[in-house]
Scaffold this motif. Structure first.
Motif, PDB file in Angstrom:
ATOM      1  N   GLY A  52      18.177  59.532  51.685  1.00 44.54           N
ATOM      2  CA  GLY A  52      16.858  58.994  52.024  1.00 44.54           C
ATOM      3  C   GLY A  52      15.741  59.836  51.432  1.00 44.54           C
ATOM      4  N   TRP A  53      15.933  61.166  51.427  1.00 48.77           N
ATOM      5  CA  TRP A  53      14.926  62.073  50.860  1.00 48.77           C
ATOM      6  C   TRP A  53      14.641  61.725  49.401  1.00 48.77           C
ATOM      7  CZ3 TRP A  53      12.282  66.592  52.614  1.00 48.77           C
ATOM      8  CH2 TRP A  53      11.694  67.365  51.603  1.00 48.77           C
ATOM      9  N   GLU A  54      15.692  61.543  48.610  1.00 49.78           N
ATOM     10  CA  GLU A  54      15.513  61.237  47.193  1.00 49.78           C
ATOM     11  C   GLU A  54      14.816  59.897  47.008  1.00 49.78           C
ATOM     12  OE1 GLU A  54      15.956  63.271  44.771  1.00 49.78           O
ATOM     13  OE2 GLU A  54      16.777  64.820  46.081  1.00 49.78           O
ATOM     14  N   MET A  55      15.128  58.914  47.852  1.00 45.90           N
ATOM     15  CA  MET A  55      14.431  57.627  47.773  1.00 45.90           C
ATOM     16  C   MET A  55      12.950  57.800  48.103  1.00 45.90           C
ATOM     17  SD  MET A  55      16.879  54.589  49.192  1.00 45.90           S
ATOM     18  CE  MET A  55      16.921  55.201  50.859  1.00 45.90           C
ATOM     19  N   GLY A  56      12.656  58.597  49.132  1.00 46.52           N
ATOM     20  CA  GLY A  56      11.260  58.845  49.517  1.00 46.52           C
ATOM     21  C   GLY A  56      10.498  59.570  48.423  1.00 46.52           C
ATOM     22  N   VAL A  57      11.124  60.556  47.779  1.00 48.68           N
ATOM     23  CA  VAL A  57      10.483  61.287  46.678  1.00 48.68           C
ATOM     24  C   VAL A  57      10.146  60.334  45.538  1.00 48.68           C
ATOM     25  CG1 VAL A  57      10.866  63.028  44.897  1.00 48.68           C
ATOM     26  CG2 VAL A  57      11.507  63.514  47.267  1.00 48.68           C
ATOM     27  N   LYS A  58      11.127  59.459  45.196  1.00 41.50           N
ATOM     28  CA  LYS A  58      10.900  58.513  44.085  1.00 41.50           C
ATOM     29  C   LYS A  58       9.744  57.562  44.421  1.00 41.50           C
ATOM     30  CE  LYS A  58      13.264  55.134  41.183  1.00 41.50           C
ATOM     31  NZ  LYS A  58      12.216  54.115  41.315  1.00 41.50           N
TER      32      LYS A  58
END
Length: 621
Positions: A52-58
């Motif tokens: 989820g973190w990587e999706m939020g960063v993107k």
């Protein structure tokens, strides 16, 4: 019927760089179920959080490209949540403050998600959880907000439908604020969790290290076994161990006297020994346990010791030590190597103990043959050379009587064996070669005059007696010492002299035959019958030793005569009252029809009683 279809189709609307995939929430539910099955519930929490973190960063990076304000971007994050199908709705509140350089001074946000797909799918595939389950959502919120503000902001789910709550509520704060709380909960665990691939790499490295240790340990054990089979001594094996593990090693006995060491110079070892002595003295002062009965680390001023006991027949007989200079830390596997070396040392010392005791017992049998006159003098001398004793030299024979007031009959044999072993080890440590054996319930020692090294036989036995009293505090030891024998064929006569001296010891602990005077000269195996005849004639009815009352009267007479007729001293020795003692003396004089104050009568009676004691006819403690 055969059907063939060939067709090519392409879409001009599909983006090449970042293709959108259309799927359902149930697919993620199945993925979650499979992850839980394969890597466990605990591991999927961190996995989904970082996903989820990587999706939020993107999503945040794309939003930042629009150049919108913080207020717009903060509102835009939940919209992306809803557009991606993660939630159906949201209620949230944000508070933040920036400094003059646009850096975040304060941040706090809280809110509620409605219709979380994660909670629904978790319940559908895995049932209700004991903890919050919206890991992808808090990861997305954390990654999005951290990227927007350029500082690590972490979300934590406070309530969750997946664990039976009415709604999914959350809080977002800076990482440092979470760290300042007493209970950091799982939010920092998720963020800091090691990726599974790195964990697998670490586990592999650990397994590889363990394999290397096991391989080294196996080689070490094989080398030790090979050296033991080849009959190598302790010094050879200690050198081998040092070459293999490259750690200085010391082997000491139970009193911390050096047996051998390796990997240390003589000067360095002397320094370490002195430092250890200081440490032990300080430990005694502070009432600390000095020596271990299991593995232990001892830290002195300038070095550290990993020490383990050497056990033999459940008794600590020594210590093996790895030495780390400058207090360098030891490795965990050092315990394993030291344990195996201690076991090897135990086997070597057991072998040496067995050989030593067997040799000493053989010497004891040899002494028995000498005392029984079963060997020719020439054969005795030749066999003596094999034992390392020159039996052409002058010698003394000592007979030792030992009693233990605290032992039982069942322990008597064990006590005899222990005293036997203690005796020849005592003299072996002092480089005194002698013959030790058992005869008539006593221990017999043959010591050559040469072995005394210009020390009197009385002083040698006195030191030995002091050692035995310290070793066996509940024991009572008495010694009879013969004349100086000048010919080995006189050994039976010397044994008889030592036995007579022992029987006449009385309250003394060490008696030499030469101190017995005329009694010692008169008594020998040829005049025993004559002594008995004179005793029967002079003692009359008191000579009936089967009557315990007569025994008491003879003991009273003996003490009275030894004290020169002094009533006070005799009363003290026998623990009698004055009137009781006078009554006994009067009765004795009546039975013997003799005046005990007549010097001639008193001397003759004393000589007779001593003679009876010397020939074993009478026993008086």
């Amino acid at each position: 019927m055969c059907v063939s279809i060939y067709e090519e189709s392409f879409s001009q609307d599909v983006e090449i760089g970042d293709r959108k995939l259309v799927t359902s929430a149930s697919v993620f539910g199945i993925l979650r179920q499979q992850l839980a099955k394969n890597i466990g519930i605990k591991r999927i929490k961190g996995f989904l959080f970082h996903y989820g973190w990587e999706m939020g960063v993107k999503g945040a990076k794309e939003a930042l490209q629009t150049g919108s304000s913080f207020e717009y971007l903060i509102k835009h994050g939940p919209i992306l949540h809803i557009e991606n199908g993660h939630i159906r709705g949201i209620k949230h509140e944000f508070n933040y403050d920036l400094d003059g350089q646009g850096r975040l001074k304060y941040f706090f946000s809280h809110g509620t998600w409605f219709g979380s797909y994660e909670a629904e799918e978790h319940i559908k595939h895995l049932g209700h959880s004991k903890s919050s389950v919206c890991h992808t959502l808090i990861g997305y919120a954390s990654g999005f907000m951290s990227t927007i503000f350029g500082e690590t902001l972490l979300a934590k789910e406070v309530t969750c439908v997946g664990k039976g709550d009415d709604g999914c509520s959350w809080v977002i704060k800076p990482k440092k604020d979470w760290e300042n709380e007493l209970a950091t909960d799982e939010v920092l665990e998720f963020y800091n969790e090691t990726p599974i691939v790195m964990e697998l790499e670490y586990t592999y490295d650990q397994l590889l290290d363990q394999k290397n240790v096991v391989t080294r340990l196996s080689n070490f054990q094989n080398k030790l076994t090979e050296e033991i089979i080849n009959g190598s001594d302790l010094q050879t094996i200690a050198d081998m161990v040092f070459n293999m593990v490259n750690i200085p090693i010391i082997i000491e006995d139970s009193a911390l006297r050096t047996i051998t060491y390796s990997g240390l110079s003589e000067e360095t070892y002397a320094e370490l020994k002195a430092e250890m002595v200081d440490y032990l003295q300080e430990s005694r002062t502070n009432h600390k346990q000095l020596l271990p009965i299991s593995k232990k680390i001892l830290k002195t001023a300038n070095h550290q010791r990993l020490i383990t006991p050497i056990l033999l027949q459940k008794e600590v007989i020594g210590y093996c030590t790895f030495v780390y200079e400058d207090r360098k830390n030891h490795h965990e596997e050092d315990y394993l190597f030291l344990d195996r070396f201690a076991n090897a040392a135990s086997l070597i010392l057991l072998n040496e103990k067995t050989k030593f005791e067997s040799f000493e017992r053989m010497k004891g049998n040899f002494l028995e043959q000498i005392l029984e006159s079963r060997l020719q003098v020439s054969e005795i001398v030749n066999r003596g050379k094999y034992t390392g004793i020159d039996l052409k030299q002058n010698y003394f024979i000592t007979v030792m009587e030992y009693k233990n007031t605290k032992t039982t009959i069942a322990d008597e044999f064990l006590l005899q064996e222990q005293i036997f072993e203690t005796t020849f080890r005592y003299f072996s440590d002092r480089k005194t070669n002698l013959l030790v054996g058992h005869r008539d319930g006593h221990m017999v020692l043959l010591i050559t005059n040469e072995s005394l090294k210009h020390t009197s036989i009385h002083d040698v036995i006195k030191d030995y007696q002091a050692y035995m009293n310290k070793k066996y505090p509940f024991g009572k030891f008495k010694f009879g010492i013969s004349h100086l024998g000048t010919d080995i064929h006189q050994a039976p006569k010397c044994y008889e002299e030592a036995s007579i001296a022992l029987r006449l010891a009385g309250s003394k602990r060490i008696v030499q035959f030469s101190s017995l005077g005329i009694v010692g000269v008169l008594i020998n195996s040829k005049n025993i019958n004559g002594i008995k005849m004179i005793a029967e004639q002079e003692l009359g009815t008191l000579y009936n030793m089967k009557d315990p009352r007569n025994i008491e009267l003879i003991k009273t007479l003996y003490s009275f005569l030894l004290n020169g007729g002094k009533l006070e001293q005799t009363m003290s020795d026998l623990s009698l009252s004055m009137s009781g003692l006078r009554h006994r003396v009067s009765r004795i004089e009546g039975l013997l029809e003799k005046d005990l104050r007549d010097p001639n009568e008193a001397h003759q009676l004393l000589l007779i009683i001593k003679s009876l004691i010397a020939i074993g006819e009478l026993t008086i403690e």
